[in-house]
Motif scaffolding. Structure first.
Motif, PDB file in Angstrom:
ATOM      1  N   LEU A 172     -41.788  16.914  -9.590  1.00  0.00           N
ATOM      2  CA  LEU A 172     -40.551  16.621 -10.228  1.00  0.00           C
ATOM      3  C   LEU A 172     -40.253  15.162 -10.322  1.00  0.00           C
ATOM      4  CD1 LEU A 172     -37.559  17.372 -11.090  1.00  0.00           C
ATOM      5  CD2 LEU A 172     -37.026  17.538  -8.660  1.00  0.00           C
ATOM      6  N   TYR A 173     -40.719  14.453  -9.542  1.00  0.00           N
ATOM      7  CA  TYR A 173     -40.930  12.937  -9.768  1.00  0.00           C
ATOM      8  C   TYR A 173     -41.206  12.359 -11.032  1.00  0.00           C
ATOM      9  CZ  TYR A 173     -42.263   8.053  -9.165  1.00  0.00           C
ATOM     10  OH  TYR A 173     -42.346   6.969  -9.121  1.00  0.00           O
ATOM     11  N   ASP A 174     -42.540  12.997 -11.339  1.00  0.00           N
ATOM     12  CA  ASP A 174     -43.310  12.457 -12.266  1.00  0.00           C
ATOM     13  C   ASP A 174     -42.252  12.992 -13.906  1.00  0.00           C
ATOM     14  OD1 ASP A 174     -45.426  11.592 -11.258  1.00  0.00           O
ATOM     15  OD2 ASP A 174     -46.290  13.801 -11.146  1.00  0.00           O
ATOM     16  N   TYR A 175     -41.783  14.142 -13.739  1.00  0.00           N
ATOM     17  CA  TYR A 175     -40.821  14.516 -14.855  1.00  0.00           C
ATOM     18  C   TYR A 175     -39.558  13.585 -14.989  1.00  0.00           C
ATOM     19  CZ  TYR A 175     -43.603  18.657 -15.910  1.00  0.00           C
ATOM     20  OH  TYR A 175     -44.256  19.614 -15.992  1.00  0.00           O
ATOM     21  N   ILE A 176     -39.134  13.375 -13.956  1.00  0.00           N
ATOM     22  CA  ILE A 176     -37.759  12.590 -14.265  1.00  0.00           C
ATOM     23  C   ILE A 176     -38.059  11.069 -14.282  1.00  0.00           C
ATOM     24  CG2 ILE A 176     -36.035  11.693 -12.532  1.00  0.00           C
ATOM     25  CD1 ILE A 176     -35.722  14.586 -13.162  1.00  0.00           C
ATOM     26  N   LYS A 177     -39.279  10.433 -13.830  1.00  0.00           N
ATOM     27  CA  LYS A 177     -39.868   9.314 -14.187  1.00  0.00           C
ATOM     28  C   LYS A 177     -39.952   9.161 -15.796  1.00  0.00           C
ATOM     29  CE  LYS A 177     -43.137   5.636 -12.963  1.00  0.00           C
ATOM     30  NZ  LYS A 177     -44.128   5.490 -12.105  1.00  0.00           N
ATOM     31  N   ALA A 178     -40.703  10.013 -16.253  1.00  0.00           N
ATOM     32  CA  ALA A 178     -40.898   9.810 -17.691  1.00  0.00           C
ATOM     33  C   ALA A 178     -39.703  10.135 -18.419  1.00  0.00           C
ATOM     34  CB  ALA A 178     -41.792  11.268 -18.016  1.00  0.00           C
ATOM     35  N   LEU A 179     -38.516  10.914 -17.973  1.00  0.00           N
ATOM     36  CA  LEU A 179     -37.412  10.974 -18.693  1.00  0.00           C
ATOM     37  C   LEU A 179     -36.715   9.455 -18.730  1.00  0.00           C
ATOM     38  CD1 LEU A 179     -36.387  14.783 -17.894  1.00  0.00           C
ATOM     39  CD2 LEU A 179     -36.885  13.707 -20.286  1.00  0.00           C
ATOM     40  N   HIS A 180     -36.592   9.096 -17.415  1.00  0.00           N
ATOM     41  CA  HIS A 180     -35.921   7.780 -17.233  1.00  0.00           C
ATOM     42  C   HIS A 180     -36.785   6.789 -18.238  1.00  0.00           C
ATOM     43  CE1 HIS A 180     -34.607   4.271 -15.454  1.00  0.00           C
ATOM     44  NE2 HIS A 180     -35.561   3.871 -15.186  1.00  0.00           N
ATOM     45  N   LEU A 181     -38.213   6.655 -18.385  1.00  0.00           N
ATOM     46  CA  LEU A 181     -38.631   5.715 -19.080  1.00  0.00           C
ATOM     47  C   LEU A 181     -38.389   6.012 -20.505  1.00  0.00           C
ATOM     48  CD1 LEU A 181     -42.228   5.305 -17.189  1.00  0.00           C
ATOM     49  CD2 LEU A 181     -40.197   3.771 -17.450  1.00  0.00           C
ATOM     50  N   ILE A 182     -38.326   7.304 -21.191  1.00  0.00           N
ATOM     51  CA  ILE A 182     -38.016   7.464 -22.430  1.00  0.00           C
ATOM     52  C   ILE A 182     -36.497   6.832 -22.802  1.00  0.00           C
ATOM     53  CG2 ILE A 182     -37.460   9.236 -23.964  1.00  0.00           C
ATOM     54  CD1 ILE A 182     -39.703  10.896 -22.724  1.00  0.00           C
ATOM     55  N   PHE A 183     -35.643   7.218 -21.865  1.00  0.00           N
ATOM     56  CA  PHE A 183     -34.401   6.836 -22.244  1.00  0.00           C
ATOM     57  C   PHE A 183     -34.080   5.164 -22.304  1.00  0.00           C
ATOM     58  CE2 PHE A 183     -33.573  11.332 -21.815  1.00  0.00           C
ATOM     59  CZ  PHE A 183     -33.059  11.655 -23.310  1.00  0.00           C
ATOM     60  N   VAL A 184     -34.919   4.648 -21.126  1.00  0.00           N
ATOM     61  CA  VAL A 184     -34.992   3.208 -21.030  1.00  0.00           C
ATOM     62  C   VAL A 184     -35.277   2.603 -22.410  1.00  0.00           C
ATOM     63  CG1 VAL A 184     -35.808   1.151 -19.903  1.00  0.00           C
ATOM     64  CG2 VAL A 184     -34.951   3.213 -18.480  1.00  0.00           C
ATOM     65  N   ILE A 185     -36.486   3.046 -22.902  1.00  0.00           N
ATOM     66  CA  ILE A 185     -37.027   2.659 -24.234  1.00  0.00           C
ATOM     67  C   ILE A 185     -35.972   2.870 -25.018  1.00  0.00           C
ATOM     68  CG2 ILE A 185     -38.843   2.951 -25.935  1.00  0.00           C
ATOM     69  CD1 ILE A 185     -40.711   3.781 -23.450  1.00  0.00           C
ATOM     70  N   THR A 186     -35.595   3.931 -25.487  1.00  0.00           N
ATOM     71  CA  THR A 186     -34.347   4.099 -26.594  1.00  0.00           C
ATOM     72  C   THR A 186     -33.251   3.284 -26.157  1.00  0.00           C
ATOM     73  OG1 THR A 186     -33.616   5.925 -25.380  1.00  0.00           O
ATOM     74  CG2 THR A 186     -35.322   6.345 -27.026  1.00  0.00           C
ATOM     75  N   TRP A 187     -32.766   2.922 -25.157  1.00  0.00           N
ATOM     76  CA  TRP A 187     -31.510   2.418 -24.746  1.00  0.00           C
ATOM     77  C   TRP A 187     -31.976   0.749 -25.252  1.00  0.00           C
ATOM     78  CZ3 TRP A 187     -29.784   0.907 -19.139  1.00  0.00           C
ATOM     79  CH2 TRP A 187     -28.590   0.270 -19.258  1.00  0.00           C
ATOM     80  N   PHE A 188     -33.005   0.170 -24.986  1.00  0.00           N
ATOM     81  CA  PHE A 188     -33.404  -1.192 -25.263  1.00  0.00           C
ATOM     82  C   PHE A 188     -33.480  -1.158 -26.858  1.00  0.00           C
ATOM     83  CE2 PHE A 188     -34.181  -2.415 -20.850  1.00  0.00           C
ATOM     84  CZ  PHE A 188     -33.801  -3.665 -21.007  1.00  0.00           C
ATOM     85  N   ALA A 189     -34.291   0.023 -27.491  1.00  0.00           N
ATOM     86  CA  ALA A 189     -34.147  -0.077 -28.931  1.00  0.00           C
ATOM     87  C   ALA A 189     -32.835  -0.282 -29.478  1.00  0.00           C
ATOM     88  CB  ALA A 189     -34.819   1.302 -29.366  1.00  0.00           C
ATOM     89  N   GLY A 190     -31.592   0.371 -28.894  1.00  0.00           N
ATOM     90  CA  GLY A 190     -30.604   0.149 -29.474  1.00  0.00           C
ATOM     91  C   GLY A 190     -30.083  -1.156 -29.427  1.00  0.00           C
ATOM     92  N   LEU A 191     -30.266  -1.715 -28.135  1.00  0.00           N
ATOM     93  CA  LEU A 191     -29.866  -3.040 -27.640  1.00  0.00           C
ATOM     94  C   LEU A 191     -30.497  -4.248 -28.682  1.00  0.00           C
ATOM     95  CD1 LEU A 191     -29.185  -2.803 -23.701  1.00  0.00           C
ATOM     96  CD2 LEU A 191     -27.619  -2.976 -25.329  1.00  0.00           C
TER      97      LEU A 191
END
Length: 189
Positions: free
Chosen positions: A10-29
């Protein structure tokens, strides 16, 4: 020779989702201050160009901000909290305290961008395009700090890290000044 498939947790899935949304957040910023620059510069153009560009830029920033950046920020933070719940020992690590400090700085940067966004949606231009070019680098500095903290953790040498971020900031400022000079010589650049 066969390789054993590692067990995915579960940790791996949550980490992957966290990284994906960090990347898209920074793309917006990264992109929203660039749109602010275009909006500020459009406000100085003659009619009807000014109105046409302003309307288009307001629509673009609204879509970027509400469809990509805000949802990404919320989801990145939610998955980060979930990771901390799964790995509570991280909260005992000094690097995590510093990382969370940078995350709070990132949230403040995000909220300030929201304030600027709202002003420009009302056609209130309170900043210069030169200020926004410098402001645009805020997310870059925060990203560098967070990535180095996460990757290097306890082996992070704080003196070199602080010097590195300061050097990066200076290089970014010099790049902005160089771009301004080039742009002043060639307005189409």
């Amino acid at each position: 020779m066969s390789m054993a498939k590692p067990e995915i947790s579960l940790y791996d899935y949550i980490k992957a989702l966290h990284l994906i949304f960090v990347i898209t957040w920074f793309a917006g910023l990264f992109y929203i201050p660039r749109l602010f620059i275009y909006h500020i510069e459009a406000s100085k153009k003659p009619s009807p160009e000014k109105e046409i560009l302003t309307n288009q830029l307001q629509m673009m920033t609204k879509r970027l901000w509400y469809i990509i950046t805000w949802p990404s920020a919320v989801l990145a933070i939610l998955f980060a909290v979930w990771l901390l719940v799964l790995m509570p020992g991280w909260l005992q690590q000094p690097w995590m305290h510093i990382k969370l400090g940078f995350v709070l700085l990132l949230i403040a940067y995000h909220l300030k961008n929201h304030q600027i966004f709202k002003q420009l949606q009302r056609n209130e231009v309170k900043y210069t395009s030169n200020f926004m070019r410098i402001w645009n680098e805020g997310a870059t500095l925060i990203l560098f700090a967070i990535v180095f903290l996460v990757i290097l953790k306890t082996s992070f040498n704080w003196i070199f890290g602080v010097i590195g971020i300061l050097v990066l900031g200076i290089l970014l400022m010099l790049g902005i000044k160089l771009y301004k000079r080039i742009r002043n010589r060639n307005p189409e650049a």
